[in-house]
Design an enzyme around this catalytic site. Structure first.
Site, mmCIF file in Angstrom:
data_model
loop_
_atom_site.group_PDB
_atom_site.id
_atom_site.type_symbol
_atom_site.label_atom_id
_atom_site.label_comp_id
_atom_site.label_asym_id
_atom_site.label_seq_id
_atom_site.Cartn_x
_atom_site.Cartn_y
_atom_site.Cartn_z
ATOM 1 N N GLY A 1 51.978 36.606 70.442
ATOM 2 C CA GLY A 1 51.404 37.008 71.812
ATOM 3 C C GLY A 1 50.764 38.373 71.875
ATOM 4 N N PRO B 1 51.334 32.059 65.752
ATOM 5 C CA PRO B 1 50.988 32.985 64.575
ATOM 6 C C PRO B 1 50.614 34.543 65.069
ATOM 7 C CG PRO B 1 49.193 31.452 65.240
ATOM 8 C CD PRO B 1 50.592 31.000 66.158
ATOM 9 N N LEU B 2 50.172 34.590 66.299
ATOM 10 C CA LEU B 2 49.659 36.055 66.779
ATOM 11 C C LEU B 2 50.937 36.773 67.560
ATOM 12 C CD1 LEU B 2 46.185 35.169 67.947
ATOM 13 C CD2 LEU B 2 46.998 36.034 65.527
ATOM 14 N N TYR C 1 54.995 19.395 76.460
ATOM 15 C CA TYR C 1 54.412 20.377 77.109
ATOM 16 C C TYR C 1 53.994 19.733 78.358
ATOM 17 C CZ TYR C 1 53.814 22.131 72.205
ATOM 18 O OH TYR C 1 54.123 22.616 70.884
#
Length: 222
Positions: free
Chosen positions: A217, A214-215, A68
Site C-alpha cells: 500500500g 507486494p507494494l 472479490y
C-alpha cells in the site's frame, strides 16, 4: 522530472506449468470492487477502463477471485475484456467467502469448491479456467479433500492448471502428491518476508510464486 510508463511486454516472462507463458508484470483485480472489497465499484466505467488499459499496455496475466465483491471482479473482467485476446491468462481462486465488507470466512469443502468453480466459469464466460488456486486452506475441511476436488475438476476439463494461495511449504508438498501445483500466491514484500524459504522452494521446483500485496500500500521503511 518526467516519468515513462513501460509496457508489460518489457518484463521477462514466466510460465505456469510450462504451458502458459505470461509477462512477469500482471494485474491484480481485487481493488476493482467497492470499499472493503465489497460490492461493485463506485465508478464502473473507470474500472472497465483500467482493465482495458492494462491489456493495452501488454498485461497478459490477470489475477482475481470469486470472493472479490463477491463476484464483482470476475464480472468486470468479462464485461471489459470478453472475448478475450489471444494469450490472456486469467487466474481466479475459490475457498474464501465474503459475508460482508472486510469480512472473510474460509470454505474449502468439496461441495463449495465445485460450486465456486462453476460460478467462476459462468461469470468469466469461460469453458475452462486457465489457472485456478485454492484461496486458503480451511481448518474445518481436510486439506487433501480440497486439493483432490480441484484435481478432479482439472481431470473433468474445467481447470487447466492448479495453484495454491496462503500456504506453507509443507502444504505445497502435500498438495503436489495429489495434483501438479504450478503456482503459489502468498503475501510477500520488502516488509513481509515470511515466505522467503517458500520462494526458494518454488524456484527450485519450477513453481510460479505470485506475491500479493507486494507494494504494501505504498508503505516505506526509513
Amino acid at each position: 522530472m518526467s516519468t515513462k510508463t513501460l509496457p508489460a511486454t518489457q518484463a521477462r516472462t514466466v510460465s505456469f506449468g510450462n504451458e502458459l507463458p505470461v509477462h512477469r508484470l500482471g494485474y491484480g483485480a481485487m481493488r476493482l470492487t467497492g470499499a472493503g472489497i465489497w460490492g461493485p465499484p463506485t465508478d464502473r466505467k473507470a474500472a472497465l477502463a483500467v482493465l482495458q488499459r492494462a491489456v493495452e499496455l501488454g498485461v497478459n496475466f490477470i489475477d482475481t477471485a470469486d470472493s472479490y465483491g463477491p463476484h464483482a471482479s470476475e464480472e468486470l473482467i468479462a464485461e471489459a475484456l470478453h472475448p478475450y485476446p489471444p494469450g490472456l491468462v486469467i487466474a481466479t481462486k475459490g475457498g474464501w467467502e465474503r459475508p460482508g465488507p472486510d469480512q472473510w470466512t474460509r470454505n474449502g469443502t468439496p461441495d463449495h469448491l465445485r460450486k465456486a468453480v462453476e460460478g467462476s466459469l459462468k461469470r468469466l464466460r469461460l469453458d475452462r479456467i486457465d489457472v485456478y488456486q485454492l484461496h486458503v486452506p480451511d481448518p474445518a475441511a481436510p486439506f487433501d479433500a480440497s486439493v483432490e476436488t480441484l484435481a478432479e475438476l482439472r481431470s473433468e476439463g474445467k481447470l487447466r492448471v492448479v495453484g495454491l494461495s496462503n500456504v506453507t511449504e509443507e502444504q505445497v508438498e502435500q498438495a503436489r502428491r495429489i495434483v501438479p501445483i504450478v503456482s503459489v500466491q502468498n503475501r510477500y514484500s520488502f516488509a513481509h518476508r515470511e515466505s522467503d524459504s517458500l520462494v526458494g522452494y518454488c524456484q527450485r521446483n519450477g513453481i510460479v510464486f505470485i506475491p500479493w500485496y507486494p507494494l504494501e500500500g505504498g508503505l516505506r521503511r526509513r
